[in-house]
Design an enzyme around this catalytic site. Sequence first.
Site, PDB file in Angstrom:
ATOM      1  N   ASP A 127      15.587 -11.116 -11.321  1.00 56.82           N
ATOM      2  CA  ASP A 127      14.619 -10.144 -11.834  1.00 56.82           C
ATOM      3  C   ASP A 127      15.331  -8.886 -12.309  1.00 56.82           C
ATOM      4  O   ASP A 127      14.992  -7.763 -11.929  1.00 56.82           O
ATOM      5  CB  ASP A 127      13.580  -9.802 -10.771  1.00 56.82           C
ATOM      6  CG  ASP A 127      12.333  -9.167 -11.376  1.00 56.82           C
ATOM      7  OD1 ASP A 127      12.073  -9.418 -12.570  1.00 56.82           O
ATOM      8  OD2 ASP A 127      11.630  -8.437 -10.670  1.00 56.82           O
ATOM      9  N   GLY A 174       3.926  -2.934  -5.753  1.00 59.49           N
ATOM     10  CA  GLY A 174       3.158  -4.066  -5.287  1.00 59.49           C
ATOM     11  C   GLY A 174       3.084  -4.139  -3.776  1.00 59.49           C
ATOM     12  O   GLY A 174       2.113  -4.627  -3.214  1.00 59.49           O
ATOM     13  N   PHE A 175       4.118  -3.643  -3.070  1.00 59.23           N
ATOM     14  CA  PHE A 175       4.120  -3.707  -1.617  1.00 59.23           C
ATOM     15  C   PHE A 175       3.362  -2.538  -1.004  1.00 59.23           C
ATOM     16  O   PHE A 175       2.746  -2.666   0.044  1.00 59.23           O
ATOM     17  CB  PHE A 175       5.576  -3.714  -1.112  1.00 59.23           C
ATOM     18  CG  PHE A 175       5.701  -3.835   0.376  1.00 59.23           C
ATOM     19  CD1 PHE A 175       5.445  -5.035   1.003  1.00 59.23           C
ATOM     20  CD2 PHE A 175       6.083  -2.757   1.149  1.00 59.23           C
ATOM     21  CE1 PHE A 175       5.574  -5.157   2.381  1.00 59.23           C
ATOM     22  CE2 PHE A 175       6.206  -2.870   2.519  1.00 59.23           C
ATOM     23  CZ  PHE A 175       5.952  -4.069   3.131  1.00 59.23           C
ATOM     24  N   GLY A 176       3.381  -1.403  -1.647  1.00 57.93           N
ATOM     25  CA  GLY A 176       2.711  -0.228  -1.115  1.00 57.93           C
ATOM     26  C   GLY A 176       3.326   1.038  -1.677  1.00 57.93           C
ATOM     27  O   GLY A 176       3.998   1.030  -2.706  1.00 57.93           O
ATOM     28  N   VAL A 235       5.752   4.488  -1.782  1.00 61.64           N
ATOM     29  CA  VAL A 235       7.114   4.891  -1.448  1.00 61.64           C
ATOM     30  C   VAL A 235       7.115   6.400  -1.241  1.00 61.64           C
ATOM     31  O   VAL A 235       6.626   7.149  -2.082  1.00 61.64           O
ATOM     32  CB  VAL A 235       8.105   4.506  -2.562  1.00 61.64           C
ATOM     33  CG1 VAL A 235       9.524   4.860  -2.146  1.00 61.64           C
ATOM     34  CG2 VAL A 235       7.997   3.018  -2.876  1.00 61.64           C
ATOM     35  N   ILE A 273       6.495   9.251  -3.866  1.00 65.27           N
ATOM     36  CA  ILE A 273       7.302   9.280  -5.085  1.00 65.27           C
ATOM     37  C   ILE A 273       7.135   8.018  -5.924  1.00 65.27           C
ATOM     38  O   ILE A 273       7.738   7.887  -6.989  1.00 65.27           O
ATOM     39  CB  ILE A 273       8.805   9.485  -4.754  1.00 65.27           C
ATOM     40  CG1 ILE A 273       9.288   8.384  -3.789  1.00 65.27           C
ATOM     41  CG2 ILE A 273       9.037  10.861  -4.170  1.00 65.27           C
ATOM     42  CD1 ILE A 273      10.770   8.455  -3.481  1.00 65.27           C
ATOM     43  N   GLY A 274       6.311   7.099  -5.454  1.00 58.34           N
ATOM     44  CA  GLY A 274       6.079   5.888  -6.236  1.00 58.34           C
ATOM     45  C   GLY A 274       5.090   4.977  -5.533  1.00 58.34           C
ATOM     46  O   GLY A 274       4.840   5.107  -4.330  1.00 58.34           O
ATOM     47  N   VAL A 275       4.520   4.082  -6.314  1.00 58.16           N
ATOM     48  CA  VAL A 275       3.583   3.094  -5.777  1.00 58.16           C
ATOM     49  C   VAL A 275       3.915   1.749  -6.408  1.00 58.16           C
ATOM     50  O   VAL A 275       4.060   1.654  -7.629  1.00 58.16           O
ATOM     51  CB  VAL A 275       2.114   3.464  -6.080  1.00 58.16           C
ATOM     52  CG1 VAL A 275       1.180   2.397  -5.521  1.00 58.16           C
ATOM     53  CG2 VAL A 275       1.776   4.829  -5.509  1.00 58.16           C
ATOM     54  N   LYS A 283       9.542   2.963   2.186  1.00 57.98           N
ATOM     55  CA  LYS A 283       8.535   2.098   1.579  1.00 57.98           C
ATOM     56  C   LYS A 283       7.618   1.556   2.675  1.00 57.98           C
ATOM     57  O   LYS A 283       8.062   0.898   3.605  1.00 57.98           O
ATOM     58  CB  LYS A 283       9.204   0.944   0.836  1.00 57.98           C
ATOM     59  CG  LYS A 283       8.241   0.085   0.022  1.00 57.98           C
ATOM     60  CD  LYS A 283       8.960  -1.078  -0.650  1.00 57.98           C
ATOM     61  CE  LYS A 283       9.949  -0.597  -1.679  1.00 57.98           C
ATOM     62  NZ  LYS A 283      10.582  -1.723  -2.415  1.00 57.98           N
TER      63      LYS A 283
END
Length: 860
Positions: free
Chosen positions: A647, A533-535, A537, A529-531, A551
């Site tokens: 942030d 900086g960490f990897g 999701v 469902i998402g990408v 994640k």
Amino acid sequence: MISKTDILYSLILLSFSLNTVHVHSKDSDSYVISCGSSSGGTDSDGRKWASDSQFLTSSDKSNMATAQYQDPSLPSQVPYMSARIFNSASSYKFSVSPKQRLLVRLHFYPTSYNSLDPSNSYFDVVANGFTLLHNFSASITAQALTQAYIMREFSLIPPQSGYLNITFIPSSQHDKSYAFVNGIEVISMPADMFKPAHLIGFQDQTVEVQSSSLQTMFRLNVGGQFIPTTNDSGLSRTWYDDSPYLFGAAFGVTSEAGKNVSIKYPPEMPGYIAPLNVYSTARSMGPDPKINQNYNLTWVFSVDANFTYVVRFHFCELQLTKINQRVFDIFLNNRTAQKSADAIAWAGSIGVPLYKDYATVVNDRDGDEEIWVALHPSVSEKPEYYDSILNGLEIFKLNDTRGNLAGPNPEPSKMLQEAEAAAASNFSPPPESKSKGEVIGIAGGAAGGAAVVAAVCFVVYIKKKRKNGMESGMGAWLPLYGNSHTSTISGKSNTGSSHLSSLAAGLCRHFSLSEIKHGTKNFDESQVIGVGGFGKVYKGIIDGGTQVAIKRSNPSSEQGVNEFQTEIEMLSKLRHKHLVSLIGFCEEDGEMVLVYDYMANGTLREHLYKSNQPPLSWKQRLEICIGAARGLHYLHTGARYTIIHRDVKTTNILLDENWVAKVSDFGLSKTGPNISQNQTHVSTVVKGSFGYLDPEYFRRQQLTEKSDVYSFGVVLFEVLCARPALNATLPKEQVSLADWAIHCRKKGILGEIIDPHLKAGPPINPECLKKFSETAEKCLADHGLERPSMGDVLWNLEFALQLHENPDGEAVVAQDKANDAYAIHNSTLTVEEESTASEATVEDLNTSAVFSQIVNPRGR
């Protein structure tokens, strides 16, 4: 036990690092002076040093002195056996070109002069307004580095006055303190030696290096041998062997240019950048592609915290001839500096030198005082050979905003003192001074004198540091090995995963890898469902039916163990309706996985623009802003410690199935100033997202909770106008949403930039819109003291909502309802604080790169 082999190896390293030789620049603006000498002299390499007397200013009250003892490891009597002693502030003045940078080297031999105790010497050195050294102790530094003498090298900006003034100031912090110097070199260097360097972690952001003064921290001939200054290209630099700085056992392989490879500078690259000897040797990873894909070629350097550093990489392909034969990624402190580096693609041909500069900031979080340089094959590019290559490496420290380059004195560890005692029991001190030739004889196979003492200290230091990890920060020029830094190689922690697991186990739930794989259908791509900086999701299922967001770490990610630990520590200790909840984690078989509540409606941003989602109503937008403000207000005032998110943006505000807003992404968060100690801010390097950054924080590097308020003001205008915080495709005056919205509001034309969907919907109460936009504008005040607190922001948004829901009612009624809503929120803060009081305190917040957005994340 320390073997003879260990001692001999250390002596060889020591001879490389101590026996520095020079060439005299022919430039008329260059000076090589022996301090405290009436006639100067010639060193053992035939280089002439002038007396320093003619360069002292008229106010000088210094004394000349001669060292009472000559350490056998000194390369020459000149300039080290004479010194200039300063008991009060005194200066040297040199006439130089106002158009050229200056390479300044200061030489120190800390020993007894005129019966003075070298341990009493603490002083500052200031050159044309730049602080080069502060409270500097050459004695402590030499002891920590196990060296007899110290050399510090700086590159200063061109002096507009045409003069260079170097002032020595004894420290007022120590009794009987004095300053001293043995030798000074001032060498003119090209003004274009440095160009803007890309600042990693910030898209399209560069550091204007040429406008800064620098300190040389490291200069290495990678894959090659020691290069003396006689073989340097006009700037009398010394290049050291890189092998002592390599991390772990992964040394790779070294190579040199074959007879058929002719190395030639390209027309656009001047020869003074680095000598050809640097480009004629290289270090690469080795011939086995499978092994190369599973490790990083890594160097570790100890540096001073809270400075910006420029890392210069020197490349020259010596073996391959085609593009995409050897392609690799470059990382600095686990952040991507360069993807898909290809020396042939850059240079155009084999044997053509080139260099690349990258800037990085090293702050004091977790005592981090290191720079990790890592190379890894770019697997995604599918090169012919999975390998990487490097020929040379330089690291420069840039002055801070105060013009300071000085770092703290190192702290000599107990192991060095123990080693000295052990050495003293086995070796007798030298009965008298020895010549340089005799020193070489000692290094070749003898056992005696200070050089052997230093070698034994060095061996014990290396052995113990490899075993226990580094102690306090050691300075530059010493071959350092570091084990204490937690490194991730191919997704696997080099240091104890057990530490992270035991830490996390007490804070949140531990999942097995089989549970995670079952819940994500073995990480099936259909569940992504998402990408970020960490990897990736994944949408997952746990406990037979609970939806979660999972994640998973990407092995090649620039984020790693630190962020994994930070997210666990932060979110496990914070509990609030408007903060995203961490359910648990998994760390097994090299996998790092975090499990969160599933946010069915994704991020706030994807409901504002650039998506096919139905537009939010004005009331929905108000309620979402209020929810996010409640979460931030809790961080600032309701948690046990003030927490600054650092942030705040629309992708870090998530929405659950009921459209309840939750603040996420705490990787950059930091505890606020300690009010009990009269602190008003936290001094830290600038991190965050452009478009949302507090300009005062950016200018002064002083962080307060008002930095979050500024970012939230941008979010409010983003909600109102449904456009990005930065849009480079718009005219210049409209690129920044914050600037453009304030301009339009002052001109009375804010209505022209409001989201068209809001204009087409039910009319917005003008008083409500006025209160909302007024609140957003106040958040964006240039100075933090002029901004409202997050509590004030929250009350104003509650008031705006009441004005919207009661368009025909009196403002007093709306105020009363806003007060009621605000009071209810404040009562939950007390409950939340009590619920977390028994948990571990939030005091070790990691300020590294974030675990960014859970749903549809975007890399930082």
